[in-house]
Design an enzyme around this catalytic site. Structure first.
Site, PDB file in Angstrom:
ATOM      1  N   HIS A  54      38.259  51.370  44.767  1.00  0.00           N
ATOM      2  CA  HIS A  54      37.964  50.011  44.301  1.00  0.00           C
ATOM      3  C   HIS A  54      39.228  49.181  44.119  1.00  0.00           C
ATOM      4  O   HIS A  54      39.302  48.030  44.536  1.00  0.00           O
ATOM      5  CB  HIS A  54      37.216  50.123  42.967  1.00  0.00           C
TER       6      HIS A  54
ATOM      7  N   SER B  82      36.704  42.218  43.197  1.00  0.00           N
ATOM      8  CA  SER B  82      35.935  42.758  42.084  1.00  0.00           C
ATOM      9  C   SER B  82      35.294  41.636  41.260  1.00  0.00           C
ATOM     10  O   SER B  82      34.417  40.933  41.760  1.00  0.00           O
ATOM     11  CB  SER B  82      36.830  43.660  41.235  1.00  0.00           C
TER      12      SER B  82
END
Ligand SMILES: *[C@@H]1O[C@H](CO)[C@@H](O)[C@H](O)[C@H]1NC(C)=O
Ligand SMILES: *[C@@H]1O[C@H](CO)[C@@H](O)[C@H](O)[C@H]1NC(C)=O
Length: 407
Positions: free
Chosen positions: A380, A169
C-alpha cells in the site's frame, strides 16, 4: 477497549517514524529540501471557506530549470492519511512522483490536508486551545472543502482551466468524496490517477482489523471524553512516554498514554511482519522526513466504513442521522456521479484495499479503468516509498498525462 487502537494503527498507511526520533521535524522544510535537490520550490497558503489555513508546496520547473517558455500543465497531488506533501518527494529526485512530474514538464502542486502539521492553523480557532472544535472533521471535509479550495487556487493562480489529479490512499478517498458530492469538480480535472485510492469496503482485507472495527464508536467516544482528538500532535516526538517502543513501563499511566503506546506498539509489529522487498532502505527514507498528523475522526470514519462494509458519510447515530441526513443510515457516496477520467492503480498485496473493491468502484464509475501493479509484493505504501514505483506506476501515469496534453 485499548485493543481497539489496533484498528487505528493499521490504518496509518505506513508513514510513521522509527520511535525515539526527537529532532525537529523536516516536514517544515519541504521547499528547502526540494531546492537542495536542484529544483525551485514555493510555499503557498490557501484559506478554506471554514477558516483552515492550508499550506501547499509547488515545484514550478524541472531540475536545474529556472524558467520555461512552454506551457507547463498543472498537476495536483494529495497525500494519504497521517502523511503530508513530503511523501511525494521522499524517494529523492530520481524516483519521487513529484520530481518525475516536474522533469516531464508539469507544474507540480502538493496539498496538505487540514490538521496535518503544515495545515494546523485556522483564522479564528487555536488547534491547541480549541482542539475539539478544530479537529472535528473527517476526510469528507478534506475532500469537499480542502481539496476543492486547493484545486480552485491552483487553477486561479496558473490560469489553467483544468489540472491533473494524483491521490494516494486517503488522497484517493478525498477525490471520491469531492467528485461525487460536488460533481461539478469533475470538469476541472483532465485526468485522475488514484494510487491505492480507498473507497469501497465490502471486502476489507484484514480480518483482525475488521473485527476490531466493531469497536470504532466505543473507541471514538472514549477518546473524545479524554480530549484525544488529534493523532500525532506536534509535540509527539518530544513526549517521552510515546516516543519509545510500547511494552515498556513508560506506557503505564493515563488512558491517553496507553492509547498512544498501544498504537505505536502495534505499528512496530506490523512493520516487522511486512515484506519490505522493494524498499530495502524503507527506514532510511524516513530520515529527514516526518509524519503529518491527523484528526482521530478521519480514522474513526474509516473504522465505521470497515464495520459497515460501506463507503458512506459520517454516522452520527440514528437520531442525529435523521436530523442531519433525513435518513436513519448515512447516505453512501454515489460514485456513478464521477465522470472524470480515472485510472485506479492497485496492488494485490494491499492490507487496506481489496482488488474486488477496486473493481466494484471502477464498475460504478463511468470513465474509470483499473491498473494492477506488476509486482505482487508491492505494498500500500510503496506508491510513495518504493523506488520501483517509477517503472511500475509513475512512467505509465506520466505518459498518459502527456498524451492528454499532446506533449
Ligand atoms: C462537530 O460537528 C458536528 C456537526 O458536523 C456537530 O454536531 C458537533 O457539535 C461538533 N462538535 C464539536 C465539538 O464542535
Ligand atoms: C476522457 O477521455 C476521453 C478519451 O481520451 C476524452 O474524449 C474525454 O473528453 C475525457 N473526459 C474528460 C472529462 O476529460
Amino acid at each position: 477497549m485499548i485493543r481497539g487502537t489496533f484498528l487505528i494503527s493499521l490504518l496509518m498507511c505506513g508513514y510513521s517514524l522509527p520511535a525515539g526520533r526527537e529532532e525537529k521535524s523536516a516536514l517544515f522544510e519541504v521547499p528547502e529540501i526540494i531546492i537542495s535537490n536542484g529544483y525551485q520550490a514555493e510555499r503557498h497558503h490557501v484559506i478554506t471557506p471554514d477558516g483552515y489555513i492550508l499550506e501547499m508546496h509547488r515545484i514550478p520547473f524541472g531540475r536545474h530549470q529556472t524558467t520555461s517558455e512552454v506551457r507547463r500543465p498543472a498537476v495536483f497531488l494529495m497525500h494519504g492519511l497521517l502523511s503530508a506533501s513530503n511523501s511525494y518527494i521522499a524517494l529523492g529526485p530520481e524516483y519521487s512522483i513529484s520530481y518525475n512530474l516536474a522533469d516531464a514538464g508539469f507544474d507540480v502542486w502538493m496539498g496538505n490536508a487540514r490538521g496535518n502539521r503544515l495545515s494546523r492553523r485556522h483564522t479564528t480557532l487555536d488547534p491547541d486551545v480549541d482542539k475539539s472544535e478544530f479537529f472535528n472533521f473527517s476526510w469528507e471535509e478534506i475532500g469537499m472543502i480542502d481539496v476543492a479550495a486547493m484545486i480552485d487556487y491552483v487553477l486561479e493562480f496558473t490560469g489553467e482551466e483544468k489540472l491533473h489529479y494524483v491521490g494516494h490512499s486517503q488522497g484517493g478517498t478525498s477525490f471520491l468524496v469531492l467528485a461525487s458530492m460536488r460533481p461539478e469538480y469533475n470538469e476541472k480535472l483532465s485526468s485522475v490517477n488514484l494510487l491505492a485510492g480507498v473507497g469501497y469496503m465490502n471486502h476489507f482485507p484484514n480480518k483482525n482489523l475488521g473485527a476490531t472495527a466493531l469497536l470504532t464508536d466505543v473507541i471514538y467516544v472514549a477518546a473524545l471524553a479524554v480530549g484525544f482528538v488529534e493523532v500525532y500532535p506536534p509535540d509527539f516526538d518530544r513526549s517521552l512516554p510515546w516516543g519509545k517502543t510500547a511494552g515498556t513501563d513508560r506506557c503505564t499511566g493515563n488512558l491517553e498514554t496507553q492509547y498512544m503506546c498501544d498504537l505505536i506498539g502495534v505499528r512496530h509489529l506490523v512493520r516487522e511482519n511486512e515484506s519490505v522487498s522493494g524498499t530495502s532502505d524503507f527506514l532510511d527514507i524516513f530520515e529527514g522526513h516526518d509524519i503529518g498528523g491527523a484528526a482521530l475522526k478521519q480514522i474513526a470514519h474509516y473504522g465505521q466504513n470497515i464495520r459497515d462494509k460501506a463507503f458512506r458519510r459520517w454516522n452520527y447515530g440514528l437520531i442525529q442521522n435523521l436530523r442531519i441526513y433525513g435518513k436513519v443510515a448515512p447516505p453512501a457516496y454515489d460514485l456513478s456521479l464521477i465522470t472524470a477520467n480515472v485510472t485506479m492503480h492497485y496492488t494485490v498485496n494491499d492490507i487496506l484495499l481489496d482488488e474486488r473493491d477496486v473493481l466494484a468502484m471502477a464498475a460504478d464509475m463511468p470513465n474509470t479503468v483499473v491498473r494492477k501493479v506488476a509486482r505482487d509484493t508491492f505494498l500500500h505504501e510503496d506508491f510513495v516509498l518504493a523506488k520501483d514505483v517509477k517503472e511500475l506506476v509513475t512512467d505509465f501515469m506520466i505518459e498518459s498525462m502527456l498524451q492528454i496534453e499532446h506533449m
